[in-house]
Design an enzyme around this catalytic site. Structure first.
Site, mmCIF file in Angstrom:
data_model
loop_
_atom_site.group_PDB
_atom_site.id
_atom_site.type_symbol
_atom_site.label_atom_id
_atom_site.label_comp_id
_atom_site.label_asym_id
_atom_site.label_seq_id
_atom_site.Cartn_x
_atom_site.Cartn_y
_atom_site.Cartn_z
ATOM 1 C CG HIS A 193 -38.357 87.988 19.793
ATOM 2 N ND1 HIS A 193 -39.669 88.140 19.394
ATOM 3 C CD2 HIS A 193 -37.908 89.234 20.101
ATOM 4 C CE1 HIS A 193 -40.001 89.416 19.462
ATOM 5 N NE2 HIS A 193 -38.956 90.100 19.883
ATOM 6 C CG HIS A 235 -43.242 83.216 22.611
ATOM 7 N ND1 HIS A 235 -43.919 82.918 21.447
ATOM 8 C CD2 HIS A 235 -42.741 84.461 22.440
ATOM 9 C CE1 HIS A 235 -43.826 83.940 20.608
ATOM 10 N NE2 HIS A 235 -43.126 84.893 21.193
#
Length: 271
Positions: A193, A235
């Site tokens: 992303h 993440h």
């Protein structure tokens, strides 16, 4: 002298250890001694033959094993610095994972954070680019959209390849979603992303004429999408930062291989 000899004989007779049943204790048999000595010689010869028959390489390896297995008591400065930064990264990422699950401190905002993350998924962007490309009627618009589609496809392939090589897990044990599997964004490093929104924001800033408020909102959108992945626990911080770096490098790559209008028209006619 004659008197002393009978006395010594009487003393020997009175000594218990001189009896026949105790002679084996005082004077072992010669046969037993010989058998023991021969057994020792044979075992010594067998050990010497085994030592000679061992391969010199094996002896060298056996001598090296203790040195290889010993603990490294003086690690390098680079190793200490890397392990310290890695520990800080994991600790800070876990603390910032405030929406990792429903029981987290910001668990109620998890749905909104996930919705923000969807705006950075590759599948909606690819689908939207294809729809705009079909409806576009200008050569300049088709050129920009074709190169944007190329950039999105390159982003998916590059990030998927890097994640397969690194195979780093996220700070929390969270299963990827359906869109993550479609874009092969299943590992943590680098953040797909983050690389995608960095590439898109830089692409739009360079090829679209936008007002200053819209340019600021575009940069803020990219930052929010990137760090939303840390908030939901998918993440680490370094994954997102590295994703921003890779996104910028992907933009530079697309600029180097930019397709001209004629090439785009040829590809559209084939399609």
């Amino acid at each position: 002298m004659p008197a002393s000899q009978p006395r010594s004989r009487a003393r020997d007779r009175n000594n218990v250890l001189n009896r026949a049943e105790f002679l084996s204790l005082n004077q072992p048999l010669k046969g037993n001694q010989e058998s023991r000595s021969s057994g020792r010689k044979q075992s010594g010869q067998a050990g010497a033959a085994g030592a000679q028959s061992t391969n010199p390489k094996e002896r060298r390896q056996s001598q090296q094993l203790p040195e290889e297995d010993c603990m490294q008591l003086n690690p390098s400065f680079k190793g200490i610095a890397f392990n310290s930064l890695l520990a800080i990264d994991i600790c800070m990422s876990k603390r910032l994972g405030v929406c990792a699950n429903r029981a987290s401190s910001w668990g109620g905002a998890r749905s909104m954070i996930n919705l923000l993350g969807i705006t950075g998924h590759g599948i909606p962007w690819i689908a939207g680019t294809l729809i705009c490309l079909v409806k576009s009627s200008t050569l300049a618009g088709q050129e920009v959209l074709m190169n944007l589609l190329l950039a999105l496809l390159l982003d998916i392939m590059i990030v998927a390849g890097l994640q397969k090589l690194a195979k780093r897990k996220g700070p929390y044990d969270i299963n990827p979603g359906l869109l993550d599997y479609l874009t092969m964004d299943t590992y943590a490093f680098p953040a797909g992303h983050a690389s995608r929104v960095a590439m898109l924001s830089k692409f739009f800033l360079n090829h679209l004429v936008l007002a200053i408020p819209l340019r600021i909102l575009l940069v803020l959108w990219a930052l929010c999408v990137g760090f939303s992945r840390v908030m939901i626990g998918r993440h680490h911080i370094t994954d997102v930062l590295s994703g921003f770096v890779f996104g910028y490098l992907q933009f530079r790559l697309v600029e180097l291989i930019w397709m001209s209008s004629n090439t785009c028209q040829m590809l559209i006619s084939i399609w």
